[in-house]
Write a protein that holds these residues in place. Structure first.
Motif, PDB file in Angstrom:
ATOM      1  N   ALA A  62       0.867  -1.187   0.000  1.00  0.00           N
ATOM      2  CA  ALA A  62       0.000   0.000   0.000  1.00  0.00           C
ATOM      3  C   ALA A  62       0.904   1.237   0.000  1.00  0.00           C
ATOM      4  N   GLY A  63       1.115   1.849   1.172  1.00  0.00           N
ATOM      5  CA  GLY A  63       2.024   3.005   1.203  1.00  0.00           C
ATOM      6  C   GLY A  63       3.490   2.591   1.272  1.00  0.00           C
ATOM      7  N   GLY A  64       3.730   1.370   1.686  1.00  0.00           N
ATOM      8  CA  GLY A  64       5.110   0.885   1.793  1.00  0.00           C
ATOM      9  C   GLY A  64       5.880   1.409   2.988  1.00  0.00           C
ATOM     10  N   ASP A  89       5.660   0.656   6.096  1.00  0.00           N
ATOM     11  CA  ASP A  89       6.114  -0.429   6.973  1.00  0.00           C
ATOM     12  C   ASP A  89       7.016  -1.391   6.218  1.00  0.00           C
ATOM     13  N   LEU A  90       6.655  -1.643   4.974  1.00  0.00           N
ATOM     14  CA  LEU A  90       7.402  -2.645   4.208  1.00  0.00           C
ATOM     15  C   LEU A  90       8.811  -2.188   3.847  1.00  0.00           C
ATOM     16  N   LEU A  91       8.914  -0.987   3.297  1.00  0.00           N
ATOM     17  CA  LEU A  91      10.217  -0.574   2.778  1.00  0.00           C
ATOM     18  C   LEU A  91      11.321  -0.548   3.833  1.00  0.00           C
ATOM     19  N   ASP A 132       0.900  -3.756  -5.972  1.00  0.00           N
ATOM     20  CA  ASP A 132       0.656  -2.415  -5.441  1.00  0.00           C
ATOM     21  C   ASP A 132      -0.842  -2.123  -5.494  1.00  0.00           C
ATOM     22  N   LEU A 133      -1.416  -1.807  -4.335  1.00  0.00           N
ATOM     23  CA  LEU A 133      -2.876  -1.645  -4.253  1.00  0.00           C
ATOM     24  C   LEU A 133      -3.332  -0.200  -4.432  1.00  0.00           C
ATOM     25  N   LYS A 134      -2.411   0.711  -4.564  1.00  0.00           N
ATOM     26  CA  LYS A 134      -2.795   2.130  -4.490  1.00  0.00           C
ATOM     27  C   LYS A 134      -3.695   2.580  -5.646  1.00  0.00           C
ATOM     28  N   ALA A 186      -4.988   7.214   2.634  1.00  0.00           N
ATOM     29  CA  ALA A 186      -3.775   7.661   3.336  1.00  0.00           C
ATOM     30  C   ALA A 186      -4.144   8.305   4.672  1.00  0.00           C
ATOM     31  N   MET A 187      -3.232   8.227   5.607  1.00  0.00           N
ATOM     32  CA  MET A 187      -3.448   8.816   6.928  1.00  0.00           C
ATOM     33  C   MET A 187      -3.771  10.303   6.829  1.00  0.00           C
ATOM     34  N   SER A 188      -3.124  10.969   5.886  1.00  0.00           N
ATOM     35  CA  SER A 188      -3.369  12.414   5.772  1.00  0.00           C
ATOM     36  C   SER A 188      -4.806  12.680   5.337  1.00  0.00           C
ATOM     37  N   ILE A 217      -4.366   3.498   6.169  1.00  0.00           N
ATOM     38  CA  ILE A 217      -4.999   2.924   7.353  1.00  0.00           C
ATOM     39  C   ILE A 217      -4.994   1.399   7.252  1.00  0.00           C
ATOM     40  N   GLY A 218      -5.209   0.872   6.032  1.00  0.00           N
ATOM     41  CA  GLY A 218      -5.193  -0.579   5.858  1.00  0.00           C
ATOM     42  C   GLY A 218      -3.823  -1.154   6.164  1.00  0.00           C
ATOM     43  N   GLY A 219      -2.792  -0.468   5.704  1.00  0.00           N
ATOM     44  CA  GLY A 219      -1.425  -0.927   5.997  1.00  0.00           C
ATOM     45  C   GLY A 219      -1.154  -0.910   7.483  1.00  0.00           C
ATOM     46  N   ASN A 220      -1.653   0.117   8.148  1.00  0.00           N
ATOM     47  CA  ASN A 220      -1.462   0.232   9.590  1.00  0.00           C
ATOM     48  C   ASN A 220      -2.070  -0.975  10.305  1.00  0.00           C
ATOM     49  N   CYS A 230      -3.096  -4.031   8.801  1.00  0.00           N
ATOM     50  CA  CYS A 230      -2.597  -5.325   8.325  1.00  0.00           C
ATOM     51  C   CYS A 230      -1.170  -5.595   8.787  1.00  0.00           C
ATOM     52  N   ASN A 231      -0.437  -4.536   9.050  1.00  0.00           N
ATOM     53  CA  ASN A 231       0.915  -4.702   9.574  1.00  0.00           C
ATOM     54  C   ASN A 231       0.864  -5.296  10.981  1.00  0.00           C
ATOM     55  N   ALA A 232      -0.277  -5.065  11.645  1.00  0.00           N
ATOM     56  CA  ALA A 232      -0.575  -5.693  12.930  1.00  0.00           C
ATOM     57  C   ALA A 232       0.495  -5.459  13.995  1.00  0.00           C
TER      58      ALA A 232
HETATM   59  C1  LIG Z   1       9.258   7.097  10.113  1.00  0.00           C
HETATM   60  C2  LIG Z   1       8.035   6.268  10.386  1.00  0.00           C
HETATM   61  C3  LIG Z   1       7.228   6.619  11.450  1.00  0.00           C
HETATM   62  C4  LIG Z   1       6.086   5.887  11.722  1.00  0.00           C
HETATM   63  N1  LIG Z   1       5.303   6.275  12.764  1.00  0.00           N
HETATM   64  C5  LIG Z   1       4.171   5.586  13.043  1.00  0.00           C
HETATM   65  C6  LIG Z   1       3.321   5.993  14.113  1.00  0.00           C
HETATM   66  O1  LIG Z   1       3.546   6.986  14.792  1.00  0.00           O
HETATM   67  N2  LIG Z   1       2.223   5.244  14.369  1.00  0.00           N
HETATM   68  C7  LIG Z   1       1.896   4.146  13.629  1.00  0.00           C
HETATM   69  O2  LIG Z   1       0.900   3.517  13.909  1.00  0.00           O
HETATM   70  N3  LIG Z   1       2.691   3.741  12.602  1.00  0.00           N
HETATM   71  C8  LIG Z   1       3.808   4.429  12.293  1.00  0.00           C
HETATM   72  N4  LIG Z   1       4.615   4.019  11.254  1.00  0.00           N
HETATM   73  C9  LIG Z   1       4.281   2.785  10.534  1.00  0.00           C
HETATM   74  C10 LIG Z   1       3.511   2.970   9.228  1.00  0.00           C
HETATM   75  O3  LIG Z   1       3.709   4.229   8.668  1.00  0.00           O
HETATM   76  C11 LIG Z   1       2.015   2.777   9.396  1.00  0.00           C
HETATM   77  O4  LIG Z   1       1.770   1.540   9.994  1.00  0.00           O
HETATM   78  C12 LIG Z   1       1.296   2.876   8.053  1.00  0.00           C
HETATM   79  O5  LIG Z   1      -0.066   3.088   8.289  1.00  0.00           O
HETATM   80  C13 LIG Z   1       1.459   1.626   7.214  1.00  0.00           C
HETATM   81  O6  LIG Z   1       0.717   1.781   6.010  1.00  0.00           O
HETATM   82  P1  LIG Z   1       1.339   1.498   4.569  1.00  0.00           P
HETATM   83  O7  LIG Z   1       0.248   1.754   3.607  1.00  0.00           O
HETATM   84  O8  LIG Z   1       2.569   2.263   4.377  1.00  0.00           O
HETATM   85  O9  LIG Z   1       1.651  -0.039   4.718  1.00  0.00           O
HETATM   86  P2  LIG Z   1       2.582  -0.981   3.810  1.00  0.00           P
HETATM   87  O10 LIG Z   1       3.994  -0.849   4.261  1.00  0.00           O
HETATM   88  O11 LIG Z   1       2.309  -0.803   2.375  1.00  0.00           O
HETATM   89  O12 LIG Z   1       2.010  -2.380   4.257  1.00  0.00           O
HETATM   90  C14 LIG Z   1       2.084  -2.850   5.588  1.00  0.00           C
HETATM   91  C15 LIG Z   1       1.614  -4.294   5.645  1.00  0.00           C
HETATM   92  O13 LIG Z   1       0.228  -4.394   5.381  1.00  0.00           O
HETATM   93  C16 LIG Z   1      -0.036  -5.196   4.254  1.00  0.00           C
HETATM   94  N5  LIG Z   1      -1.161  -4.565   3.566  1.00  0.00           N
HETATM   95  C17 LIG Z   1      -1.249  -3.269   3.202  1.00  0.00           C
HETATM   96  N6  LIG Z   1      -2.445  -3.011   2.695  1.00  0.00           N
HETATM   97  C18 LIG Z   1      -3.150  -4.162   2.728  1.00  0.00           C
HETATM   98  C19 LIG Z   1      -4.474  -4.541   2.357  1.00  0.00           C
HETATM   99  N7  LIG Z   1      -5.336  -3.648   1.858  1.00  0.00           N
HETATM  100  N8  LIG Z   1      -4.858  -5.804   2.543  1.00  0.00           N
HETATM  101  C20 LIG Z   1      -4.025  -6.717   3.072  1.00  0.00           C
HETATM  102  N9  LIG Z   1      -2.767  -6.422   3.448  1.00  0.00           N
HETATM  103  C21 LIG Z   1      -2.327  -5.163   3.280  1.00  0.00           C
HETATM  104  C22 LIG Z   1       1.247  -5.237   3.482  1.00  0.00           C
HETATM  105  O14 LIG Z   1       1.361  -6.416   2.727  1.00  0.00           O
HETATM  106  C23 LIG Z   1       2.268  -5.181   4.601  1.00  0.00           C
HETATM  107  O15 LIG Z   1       2.443  -6.450   5.163  1.00  0.00           O
HETATM  108  C24 LIG Z   1       5.754   4.748  10.939  1.00  0.00           C
HETATM  109  C25 LIG Z   1       6.580   4.391   9.877  1.00  0.00           C
HETATM  110  C26 LIG Z   1       7.711   5.148   9.587  1.00  0.00           C
HETATM  111  C27 LIG Z   1       8.565   4.744   8.431  1.00  0.00           C
END
Ligand SMILES: Cc1cc2nc3c(=O)[nH]c(=O)nc-3n(C[C@H](O)[C@H](O)[C@H](O)COP(=O)(O)OP(=O)(O)OC[C@H]3O[C@@H](n4cnc5c(N)ncnc54)[C@H](O)[C@@H]3O)c2cc1C
Lengths: 287, 870
Positions: A28-30, A32-34, A50-52, A74-76, A109-112, A114-116
């Motif tokens: 999604a946003g990557g 957590d993954l990157l 990529d689901l975006k 997106a969170m924003s 929010i989904g990434g947040n 699913c990252n669990a």
């Molecule tokens: C500098 C930094 C600061 C951060 N601070 C915070 C913070 O204060 N609070 C907080 O909670 N988090 C924080 N995070 C973690 C992260 O930003 C959040 O958890 C974010 O919401 C993850 O979303 P993403 O779209 O980037 O997830 P991704 O990295 O794209 O995905 C995360 C996981 O979820 C899975 N996934 C994503 N979307 C789906 C879907 N639709 N269905 C099934 N699986 C899916 C992916 O396969 C992966 O395993 C931070 C990260 C960084 C790099």
């Protein structure tokens, strides 16, 4: 990485999963993954889906008195969305406290969820809001959907109720009466950009001088974000008194199971949960 | 005016001076637009990528290294182990080698290295190297290392103590007898990482004649050339060091680090240029830190507040190998002996091997540690004796033209002015609690806001409706809103959120009277945009004020036989000046300062000045950028070279115009008449007249400036620096008694800088120093367990971010040091040094609890409060 796909529909995305080359990762946003890939904590996925660009997964809509949030929002957007700010402000508040604006405009929010991570900041507000999650998978070439209550979604650190080749599509929360107050807060080791050492959420309705419809949630103090049923039980259907508040704090400290790690010790986390909950209750009472 | 002020002649008062102006760094456009070419941007033809295998074992014997699988990977060009290179011991303790042959003594020890066609292939090859180890008994603390029968870490140091530092003046026993109050504490200080924005790296490139060009981030290019030569077996005259823009140094680049010779060995083995850069994780694991140490200090004072003695024993955790950082006690002793007047001082320091990661130089060079201990005890003594800590410090502060007990001659000393100015600005008399832990007034005069707080802190569009609307009570602070989602704000309110409680907004009023000799700058910062929802009710938040001063070298430090810097200056036919200076630029702003000094002297606009400062084939010798020495020493060197050029130009103009040289001056690219300021000839014409006229000469000058300092004697006494810097910070904090959270509300910093040359630069230094100092005081800590680093990333190594900075207010005390260029003293390290001490003193003032460990994390503070039953 051997393959990168950017589907535009849920069906297309789901169809890619069973046939992909090697390890697959939904992306999604990557945010957590990157970091995990580049630090070598886990190997890079060989196929990235990529689901975006999946239209269905983005944005916020009202639906039968419910708010329906696309998993890839997106969170924003959560933070600034008028509907969420009006009907589920506690979620907007949590989204606004995540990381910094750069991360918030990518992280979803989904990434947040699913990252669990036990520290996922949107989890506790969604527990307060009794959110249900919509999951989709492909069965006989047809998209099958099921719903899971948020408290049943988290199974452990990094582990969820998602089956393999299943996608989180939406998060639904119901509108609440205006007398229902919800508050969430986190405590980190630095004022800004903090990862929660502990977070606490409290929601209740005090309009009849008694505690009604109470929800309590905790983050970073158990293997998953946790609903505080024991503390809720203590407060239910009673006026908020010194005694009930004390009991709720004791119950909260007992029902969490924090660990000691590089961020804080177990005992400090317990104390924090107590202090945060106590302060929230006091303010609820004084309001 | 204080008697310390030495006025410079006002010979050119009429001319608009560049000195004291706000000048952006010369390379600011490149850095701001991303056009600066950092090491990572440099790609030489045929270049390979190097990578290192680190031991990942804190103490072990290397039994076998199998590189066969790595060598088979396509694209791998060289795989090296200690067996492949000539091992030459190096480092301050001569206990390091580029690659380790038999034994590893900390997790970051370099065991093997690879050069490959791409960074990915190099990383893969590293993963394929198999090392068999036999673990050895682990030494994790200095106490353990010094105990009887402890495992020996380096054979040549059987007691595990490679260095000891002793210093003494006066007679401690006598001091004890003279004392009416004595305090004794042990201060425990943590590891801190430099966190340079640019990670470490190097490119090694041999030419066909075997000459070696190093694109290196070193802070000490000339010493570096000299020191790396024997390690890599290339004579120093065949080594050229080029420094690309350096993304921060802070002392981390004073040493030769093993990755540097390793990269040279890879380049030699492959006969190709090799670039080796660190990932952020490698940067955290494999670069040294600030020295962790325990300082046991006992000090005393008489009833009237006069300090009597200070007795210090310190144990420094050196880690598994030694760098220059092992010499920090040599600077620390100067603070113990000379920050204030103390007749009897003794210091003993043991630098002890352990199997932890090792430490090196870091901004302040031990001084933040020394200052934390010393200034904590001043506060304790003042409390014991019932003195105002400000008065007590004033009573013991030096004056200008005094020689300290350690033999340092203070040509100028503005400490008393710094103490008074920072205290005034901070509201010392009004806001400080006369008795620590007994707050005079509770903070946030206004009531804390009840449930719930306000809209999310974002600049998002404001929502319309809201539920649970509560009427705002008249006495509620205006910064908080009474309902969900609603963001009704008065126009003058900041858009930032104050969380649950509306903290009364404090703004410092401009002082109505400003002392003429103070340069003054002010910084206001918005509150961080995060909400502070956990903050408690008024009665659980306490405020306090604390101060700490600093003493540091401000005119170099004579540790080598010369502490000089060379300058070569050349003016072309168009009036463009090229200044070739030995001074390295690591982001501190020496480029702008040197350009200002030269432009000022030659009456040319700044844009006519070019600085060449990064190529040892071109630039003249310099010791290096350390000891806050560059403005003072390179500045003086540039000033003298420019003065000589100026003399040549004015003499030529005088001859041409048939005037006396004294009647002429240079301004705005012209020769002017001094008396009237009228231009009489363009400078270009004079220059071309010299070049193409009868003399056929070029305007070129050179200077090698040596500061008026001397090496210390056998007892470590002596005037080691050309000038000495002083300063005082006052911190105002708020402590949450239930969570232990320390919030720094404001820092008032006053510094004796001699004279401000570039006000923008010096403000940047203070802001950065305060941020770094707050990190040291509140959040930064490399946690090591059983020799392993637990938090090697920014996720859990917490820097202070821009948004965490408190309100800051600066005062410049301009004592105009007679030895400094235009009166300036060195300043780079100063602003970091007193911050943590001031904050800890403020926490003491707020809570009555003395915390002798850093950082002051909420958990640590809460634990100490609970132990003290606050
Ligand atoms: C500098 C930094 C600061 C951060 N601070 C915070 C913070 O204060 N609070 C907080 O909670 N988090 C924080 N995070 C973690 C992260 O930003 C959040 O958890 C974010 O919401 C993850 O979303 P993403 O779209 O980037 O997830 P991704 O990295 O794209 O995905 C995360 C996981 O979820 C899975 N996934 C994503 N979307 C789906 C879907 N639709 N269905 C099934 N699986 C899916 C992916 O396969 C992966 O395993 C931070 C990260 C960084 C790099």
């Amino acid at each position: 990485m051997l393959a990168y796909h950017r589907p535009t529909t849920t069906e297309e995305a789901l169809a890619l999963l069973p046939n992909a080359t090697g390890t697959v990762s939904l992306y999604a946003g990557g945010t957590d993954l990157l970091p995990r890939w580049t630090r070598g904590i886990v190997p890079w996925a060989q196929t990235v889906v990529d689901l975006k660009r999946v239209h269905e997964l983005r944005g916020v809509a009202r639906d039968n008195g419910e708010i329906c949030i696309g998993a890839c929002t997106a969170m924003s957007d959560i933070e600034s969305n008028a509907t969420i700010r009006e009907h589920a402000p506690v979620l907007a508040e949590a989204a606004a406290r995540i990381a910094c604006s750069q991360i918030r405009s990518r992280g979803t929010i989904g990434g947040n969820l699913c990252n669990a991570s036990p520290a996922a900041d949107t989890a506790v507000p969604l527990i307060l809001l009794d959110a249900t999650l919509e999951l989709a998978r492909l069965e006989n070439d047809k998209v099958e959907r099921r719903t899971v209550p948020i408290v049943e979604f988290f199974k452990g650190p990094g582990s969820t109720a998602l089956a393999s080749a299943e996608i989180l599509t939406h998060i639904r929360v119901a509108s609440r009466p205006s007398t229902w107050l919800a508050k969430w807060d986190k405590f980190g080791t630095r004022p800004s950009m903090e990862i929660a050492v502990a977070s606490v959420g409290l929601a209740l309705d005090l309009s009849n001088a008694k505690v009604q419809d109470v929800r309590i949630g905790y983050g970073s103090v158990a293997p998953t974000p946790l609903r505080g049923r024991a503390a809720e039980e203590v407060l239910k259907a009673k006026p908020l008194t010194e005694e009930s508040m004390n009991q709720a704090v004791d119950a909260a400290k007992a029902e969490i199971s924090p660990i000691s790690d590089v961020r804080a010790s177990e005992s400090y986390r317990r104390q924090l949960v107590g202090v945060m909950l106590r302060r929230m209750l006091e303010r609820a009472r004084n309001s | 005016m204080p008697d310390s002020t030495i006025d410079l002649p006002t010979k050119r008062a009429a001319k608009k001076s560049l000195i004291g102006q706000r000048i952006p760094k010369l390379d600011a456009p490149e850095k701001a637009t991303g056009l600066a070419r950092y090491l990572e941007d440099i790609k030489l033809p045929r270049m390979l990528y190097g990578k290192i295998l680190f031991a990942d074992r804190p103490h072990a014997r290397i039994v076998d290294i199998d590189t066969s699988a790595a060598k088979k990977i396509r694209g791998v060009r060289a795989v090296l182990t200690a067996a492949d290179i000539k091992l030459v011991p190096f480092g301050f303790g001569q206990d390091n080698t580029a690659l380790k042959a038999e034994r590893v003594t900390c997790i970051r020890d370099e065991v093997a290295a690879v050069a490959a066609d791409s960074p990915e292939i190099a990383a893969l090859a590293i993963r394929r190297i198999r090392v068999t180890y036999e673990d050895l008994p682990l030494v994790t603390s200095p106490e353990q290392a010094m105990a009887d029968g402890a495992p020996v870490i380096h054979e040549k140091t059987q007691d595990n103590i490679p260095f000891r530092y002793d210093y003494e003046h006066g007679d401690i026993e006598k001091g004890i007898q003279e004392s009416d109050a004595i305090v004794e504490d042990t201060f425990d200080l943590q590891r801190m990482a430099h966190c340079c924005l640019g990670t470490s790296g190097i490119i090694a490139d041999f030419d066909a004649q075997g000459s070696l060009t190093l694109h290196s981030l070193t802070q000490v290019p000339f010493q570096y050339k000299h020191d790396i030569a024997p390690i890599v077996g290339v004579p120093p005259q065949k080594i050229r060091v080029i420094q690309p823009p350096i993304g921060g140094g802070f002392g981390s680049k004073l040493d030769i680090h093993p990755f540097e010779p390793i990269c040279v060995f890879l380049a030699r083995a492959t006969a190709r240029p090799v670039r080796l850069t660190f990932t952020r994780q490698e940067e955290f694991l494999a670069t040294p830190t600030r020295q962790p140490m325990a300082i046991h200090m006992k000090s005393g004072a008489k009833k009237d507040g006069t300090l009597t003695f200070r007795d210090v024993r310190m144990t420094l955790d050196n880690g598994g190998r030694t760098s220059w950082g092992a010499t920090t006690p040599w600077i620390m002793m100067r603070t113990f002996s000379s920050l204030y007047r103390v007749p009897h001082v003794r210091q003993h320091a043991d630098v002890v091997y352990t199997n932890n990661i090792y430490a090196c130089a870091f901004r302040g060079y031990g001084n933040p540690q020394a200052t934390f201990a010393l200034e904590s005890q001043i506060e304790l003594l003042a409390h014991k004796l019932g003195h105002d800590p400000l008065e007590m410090r004033l009573k013991n502060a030096h004056d200008s033209r005094e020689t300290t007990a350690q033999g340092m001659f203070l040509r100028t000393c503005g400490l008393k002015e710094c103490l008074r100015a920072s205290a005034d600005k901070a509201g010392w008399n009004e806001k400080r609690n006369p008795v620590p832990g007994k707050p005079v007034a509770s903070p946030g005069e206004a009531q804390r806001v009840p449930w719930p707080s306000e809209a999310p802190p974002c600049d998002a569009p404001k929502s319309e409706g809201c539920h649970g609307q509560a009427e705002r009570r008249p006495e509620e602070p205006t910064t908080s809103e009474g309902c969900h989602g609603q963001a009704k704000r008065r126009p003058e309110e900041p858009t930032t959120s104050k969380g649950w409680h509306g903290q009364a907004k404090r703004r410092h009023e401009e002082p109505t009277t400003s002392k003429g000799w103070h340069g003054q700058a002010k910084r206001r910062h918005e509150e961080p945009t995060t909400s502070d929802g956990w903050h408690g009710p008024t009665n659980r938040l306490v405020r306090g004020l604390g101060m700490a001063s600093l003493f540091h070298v401000g005119g170099g430090a004579k540790i080598y036989r010369s502490d000089g810097c060379g300058t070569m200056l050349q003016i072309d036919d168009f009036g463009t000046v090229t200044v070739m200076t030995g001074a390295s630029e690591i982001g501190q702003g020496s480029d702008a300062v040197i350009a200002q000094i030269v432009a000022e002297e030659l009456g040319l606009p700044l844009k006519n000045i070019r600085i060449v400062n990064n190529d040892t084939d071109v630039t003249p010798w310099d010791v290096g950028v350390h000891a806050s020495r560059t403005t003072f020493i390179a500045g003086n060197s540039a000033l003298r070279a420019a003065r000589e050029a100026r003399r040549k130009l004015i003499e030529a103009a005088a001859a041409k115009l048939q005037r006396k040289p004294e009647e002429l001056d240079l301004s705005d690219g012209n020769v002017i008449e001094r008396a009237t300021g009228q231009p009489v000839e363009s400078l270009g014409k004079i220059i071309r007249g010299i070049h193409f006229g009868a003399k056929n000469a070029l305007v070129m000058t050179s200077e090698y400036y040596e500061p008026p300092s001397s090496p210390p004697d056998k007892k470590d006494r002596g005037d080691i620096s050309g000038a000495y810097a002083f300063g005082t910070h006052v911190a105002e904090v708020e402590v949450d008694l239930d969570t232990g959270l320390v919030k720094v509300l404001k820092i008032c910093a006053a510094h004796d800088v001699g004279r401000v040359i570039n006000q923008l630069g010096i403000e940047g230094q203070i802001e950065g120093g305060i941020a770094q100092g707050l990190g040291y005081g509140l959040t930064e800590d490399i946690q090591v367990d059983a020799g392993r680093v637990l938090n090697p990333s920014f996720t859990d190594y917490k820097l202070i971010t821009t948004r965490d900075l408190p309100e800051m207010e600066f005062t410049f005390v301009e004592t105009r040091d007679p030895a400094g260029p235009h009166g300036a003293k060195g300043f780079g390290e100063s602003p970091l040094i007193p911050v943590a001490a001031a904050v800890a003193n403020a926490v003491y003032n707020a809570t009555g609890v003395r915390i002798t460990e850093l950082p002051l994390t909420p958990e640590r503070v809460l634990q100490k409060l609970q132990e003290a039953q606050v």
